[in-house]
Enzyme design. Structure first.
Site, PDB file in Angstrom:
ATOM      1  N   ALA A 100      74.938  60.956   9.407  1.00 28.22           N
ATOM      2  CA  ALA A 100      74.619  61.011  10.834  1.00 28.22           C
ATOM      3  C   ALA A 100      75.767  60.452  11.658  1.00 28.22           C
ATOM      4  CB  ALA A 100      73.322  60.255  11.117  1.00 28.22           C
ATOM      5  N   TYR A 101      76.291  59.325  11.229  1.00 28.07           N
ATOM      6  CA  TYR A 101      77.422  58.719  11.929  1.00 28.07           C
ATOM      7  C   TYR A 101      78.625  59.659  11.920  1.00 28.07           C
ATOM      8  CZ  TYR A 101      81.084  55.320  13.076  1.00 28.07           C
ATOM      9  OH  TYR A 101      82.136  54.653  13.668  1.00 28.07           O
ATOM     10  N   SER A 102      78.943  60.196  10.754  1.00 23.87           N
ATOM     11  CA  SER A 102      80.096  61.094  10.631  1.00 23.87           C
ATOM     12  C   SER A 102      79.931  62.320  11.522  1.00 23.87           C
ATOM     13  CB  SER A 102      80.270  61.523   9.172  1.00 23.87           C
ATOM     14  OG  SER A 102      80.491  60.415   8.329  1.00 23.87           O
ATOM     15  N   THR A 129      78.099  62.651  14.259  1.00 24.54           N
ATOM     16  CA  THR A 129      78.191  62.345  15.688  1.00 24.54           C
ATOM     17  C   THR A 129      79.624  62.055  16.108  1.00 24.54           C
ATOM     18  OG1 THR A 129      77.639  60.001  15.295  1.00 24.54           O
ATOM     19  CG2 THR A 129      75.821  61.483  15.865  1.00 24.54           C
ATOM     20  N   LYS A 130      80.389  61.437  15.237  1.00 24.17           N
ATOM     21  CA  LYS A 130      81.774  61.151  15.599  1.00 24.17           C
ATOM     22  C   LYS A 130      82.622  62.428  15.583  1.00 24.17           C
ATOM     23  CE  LYS A 130      81.307  56.854  16.550  1.00 24.17           C
ATOM     24  NZ  LYS A 130      81.460  56.375  17.935  1.00 24.17           N
TER      25      LYS A 130
END
Length: 233
Positions: free
Chosen positions: A139-141, A143-144
Site C-alpha cells: 500500500a505504501y509503495s 501510494t508513493k
C-alpha cells in the site's frame, strides 16, 4: 518580501527538519499536522492541527492563512506492514487517503494562489518504494508511486505558470515514521543502500531548501532521488 511556506507533517521527522531549514532562510513556515503544537512551542501560532485527508479542513485552513508561496507535502503514513494478501480494504483506503488524497488536497488548496501571483514551489515527498516497490509494504509503495505520477502530471499542467512542482524520493531516513516499520523490513531496505546507512532529516531538508528557492528555475515534474546510491533509474 517574506515568503510563506506550508509544510504538512511539520511537527516531526522530515517535516520538522524542513520547517527548521526554511525558517533559517527567513521564510515564514506554517505547519499542518495531525498532532497539536507542543506546549511552549515558539512557532505554535503558525501551526494548524488537522487531518490532511480531510479536504474541507484543508480548504478551510487555506482560506484562513491566505496565500502561500511554497508547499512541501511531508505528511504520510506507512500503512500496513504485511503481505498484500493479508491487507484489508480499509487499510488501503486510509493509506491512499493520507498519502495521495492529502497531497491532492493541499495542491488544490494552495496552487491556485501561486498561479495567480506567477511564482510558486511545490515539493511532494514520495519514496524509493514508489519506484522499486518494497515487499510487505504494498500500500505504501503504491501510494508513493502515485505521488510520483501525480507530480509529473501537475508539473506539466503548471509548467508555464511560474509554479514548479517536483518530488523527492528518499530511501530510508532516520525518522519516527520509519521507527515504526517492522525491523526486518527496515533492515532489508537499509541493506539496499550502497552507502550502508540511513539518511538524515537535515539532508532531506537541504534538498527541499534548494527546490523551493529561486535557484531552481528549469526543473518541474522531476524526481530527485535521495537514496545513498540505491536509485537505479
Amino acid at each position: 518580501m517574506t515568503r510563506t511556506a506550508i509544510v504538512t507533517g511539520g511537527l516531526s521527522g522530515l517535516g520538522a527538519a524542513t520547517a527548521e531549514r526554511l525558517r533559517a532562510d527567513g521564510i515564514r513556515v506554517i505547519t499542518l499536522d495531525l498532532a497539536p503544537a507542543p506546549e511552549g512551542d515558539a512557532h505554535a501560532a503558525d501551526h494548524r492541527q488537522l487531518d490532511i485527508s480531510d479536504d474541507a479542513a484543508v480548504a478551510a485552513v487555506a482560506a484562513e492563512v491566505g496565500p502561500a508561496d511554497i508547499l512541501v507535502n511531508c505528511a504520510g503514513i506507512v500503512g500496513p506492514n504485511k503481505p498484500l494478501i493479508e491487507t484489508t480494504a480499509d487499510e488501503w483506503r486510509r493509506t491512499v487517503d493520507v498519502n495521495v488524497m492529502g497531497t491532492v488536497a493541499t495542491i488544490r488548496a494552495f496552487a491556485p494562489g501561486m498561479v495567480a501571483r506567477g511564482w510558486g514551489r511545490i515539493v511532494n515527498v514520495a519514496s524509493m518504494a514508489g519506484k522499486d516497490g518494497n515487499p510487505n509494504l504494498a500500500a505504501y509503495s503504491a501510494t508513493k508511486g502515485a505521488v510520483i505520477a501525480l507530480t509529473k502530471s501537475v508539473g506539466k499542467e503548471l509548467a508555464q505558470t511560474g509554479v514548479l512542482v517536483n518530488v523527492i524520493a528518499p530511501a530510508v531516513i532516520d525518522t519516527p515514521m520509519n521507527a515504526k516499520t517492522d525491523p526486518a523490513v527496515l533492515q532489508y531496505i537499509t541493506d539496499l543502500i550502497p552507502m550502508k546507512r540511513v539518511g538524515r532529516p537535515e539532508e532531506f531538508a537541504e534538498l527541499v531548501a534548494f527546490l523551493t528557492s529561486d535557484r531552481v528555475s528549469f526543473s518541474t515534474g522531476a524526481v530527485y532521488d535521495l537514496s545513498g546510491g540505491r536509485a537505479t533509474y
